[in-house]
Motif scaffolding. Structure first.
Motif, short mmCIF file in Angstrom:
data_model
loop_
_atom_site.label_atom_id
_atom_site.label_comp_id
_atom_site.label_asym_id
_atom_site.label_seq_id
_atom_site.Cartn_x
_atom_site.Cartn_y
_atom_site.Cartn_z
N ARG A 150 37.39 37.04 36.08
CA ARG A 150 37.14 35.65 35.83
C ARG A 150 35.53 36.40 36.45
NH1 ARG A 150 35.29 32.23 33.95
NH2 ARG A 150 37.06 31.11 33.82
N ARG A 151 35.35 37.73 37.65
CA ARG A 151 34.27 38.24 37.93
C ARG A 151 34.06 39.02 37.12
NH1 ARG A 151 32.64 42.88 39.17
NH2 ARG A 151 34.45 43.79 38.24
N LEU A 152 34.50 39.78 35.78
CA LEU A 152 33.71 40.13 34.67
C LEU A 152 33.11 39.12 34.25
CD1 LEU A 152 36.47 43.34 34.18
CD2 LEU A 152 34.43 43.55 35.07
N ALA A 153 33.50 38.17 33.54
CA ALA A 153 32.39 37.16 32.91
C ALA A 153 31.80 36.43 33.62
CB ALA A 153 34.18 36.25 32.27
N GLY A 154 31.19 36.63 34.66
CA GLY A 154 30.54 35.87 35.58
C GLY A 154 29.06 36.62 36.11
N GLU A 155 30.04 38.55 35.52
CA GLU A 155 28.21 39.34 34.52
C GLU A 155 28.31 38.89 34.33
OE1 GLU A 155 29.86 42.46 38.58
OE2 GLU A 155 30.48 42.83 36.56
N GLY A 156 28.07 38.23 33.38
CA GLY A 156 27.81 38.17 31.65
C GLY A 156 28.90 38.68 30.42
N ARG A 157 30.23 38.48 30.44
CA ARG A 157 30.60 39.56 29.84
C ARG A 157 31.29 38.25 28.80
NH1 ARG A 157 30.83 42.94 34.11
NH2 ARG A 157 30.53 45.16 34.14
N ILE A 158 31.39 38.65 27.84
CA ILE A 158 32.79 37.75 26.87
C ILE A 158 33.83 38.45 26.91
CG2 ILE A 158 33.09 36.86 24.65
CD1 ILE A 158 30.15 37.90 24.31
N VAL A 159 34.73 37.52 27.50
CA VAL A 159 36.62 37.74 27.59
C VAL A 159 37.23 36.36 27.11
CG1 VAL A 159 38.05 37.66 29.34
CG2 VAL A 159 35.56 38.98 30.17
N PRO A 163 32.08 47.79 28.86
CA PRO A 163 32.20 46.42 27.73
C PRO A 163 31.43 45.09 28.09
CG PRO A 163 33.77 46.52 28.83
CD PRO A 163 33.77 47.61 29.45
N ARG A 164 30.88 45.36 26.53
CA ARG A 164 30.81 43.65 26.73
C ARG A 164 31.33 42.76 25.97
NH1 ARG A 164 26.72 39.91 27.57
NH2 ARG A 164 25.40 38.77 25.27
N GLU A 174 32.54 33.60 30.03
CA GLU A 174 33.35 32.80 29.54
C GLU A 174 34.54 32.95 29.46
OE1 GLU A 174 31.46 28.47 26.99
OE2 GLU A 174 32.43 30.12 26.16
N VAL A 175 35.32 33.01 29.58
CA VAL A 175 37.03 33.36 30.22
C VAL A 175 37.30 32.47 28.93
CG1 VAL A 175 38.90 33.91 30.53
CG2 VAL A 175 36.99 34.44 32.28
#
Length: 258
Positions: free
Chosen positions: A180-189, A155-156, A31-32
């Motif tokens: 959005r791409r970083l969140a889509g890889e499973g990170r918390i933004v 980072p996570r 999620e963002v």
């Protein structure tokens, strides 16, 4: 418990209370989340408290682990923090500054660190700035380098304070697309944004901060309502959909209390 959770966050500057027992809902991977609210609401303070860069009361948990009890080197690997701006007086070139950020959480050889940092600059479209001194860059260019510093350790949790404030429209889209791409890889933004139109378009969740507390939280269509905008921002607003179905916030004037 996977995600970011904050409970009872309180921060005082001298005699002034900025945050008073603020709670955040569980912010999940993928999620963002945008932190929004009027000036001086405590958004940046909350972001720094989550990153453990600001003394605070209360607790912050990442995947069930309390961050205040996490060793600093481990936190450096888990959390990427992007401040509002980088110092303009730094003598480092852009690539050196990203390498320094990488080595804060990892012990890499020089060649591997160079390659990793350069790859991140290229991914963000600023590889041509690698050997430019930070002092020679525009505000928007420094912000993109700051993003590179924040994400270079993979980072996570990614925390960003006004990441689009000095960017032109094209770079705003590039940066938010990358988030959005970083969140889509499973990170918390989690990002602080003033622009509610950008928040409506790019956020999965908006947290409205007002009076030292979480005033409202939820999907953009749940939070960006005329009533909540009047309560938090003191404005008369219309919330409409454009031809593409996106939320638009139109400000008609100051809200006149009953």
């Amino acid at each position: 418990m996977q995600g970011l959770l904050a409970r009872g966050i309180s921060v005082r500057y001298g005699t002034r209370s900025v945050l008073e027992g603020l709670d955040l809902p569980l912010l999940r991977p993928g999620e963002v989340t945008v932190l929004a609210g009027p000036n001086a609401a405590g958004k940046s303070t909350l972001l720094r408290a989550i990153a453990q860069l600001q003394p605070h009361g209360g607790q912050v948990f990442l995947d069930g682990q309390e961050l205040s009890h996490t060793p600093m080197r481990d936190r450096a690997r888990l959390i990427g923090f992007m401040p509002q701006s980088l110092p303009s007086s730094s003598s480092l070139v852009a690539l050196e500054s990203v390498i320094a950020a990488l080595r804060a959480g990892d012990t890499l050889g020089a060649r591997q660190a160079d390659a990793t940092a350069m790859a991140v600059l290229d991914k963000l479209g600023i590889g041509a700035l690698a050997l430019e001194p930070l002092s020679a860059l525009s505000g928007g260019q420094r912000q993109m380098v700051s993003l590179a510093q924040a994400i270079v350790r993979d980072p996570r949790l990614l925390l960003l304070d006004e990441p689009t404030s000095a960017l032109d429209l094209a770079r705003q889209v590039r940066l938010l697309s990358e988030l959005r791409r970083l969140a889509g890889e499973g990170r918390i933004v989690v990002a602080v944004l003033h622009d509610l139109a950008l928040a409506a378009q790019w956020a999965d969740r908006i947290v409205l901060i007002h009076g030292g507390h979480t005033h409202a939280e939820g999907a953009p269509e749940q939070v960006l309502t005329p009533q909540l905008l009047a309560e938090v921002y003191g404005v008369e607003a219309r919330v409409e959909r454009c031809s593409h179905g996106r939320i638009m916030v139109l400000i008609d004037g100051e809200h006149a209390p009953a």
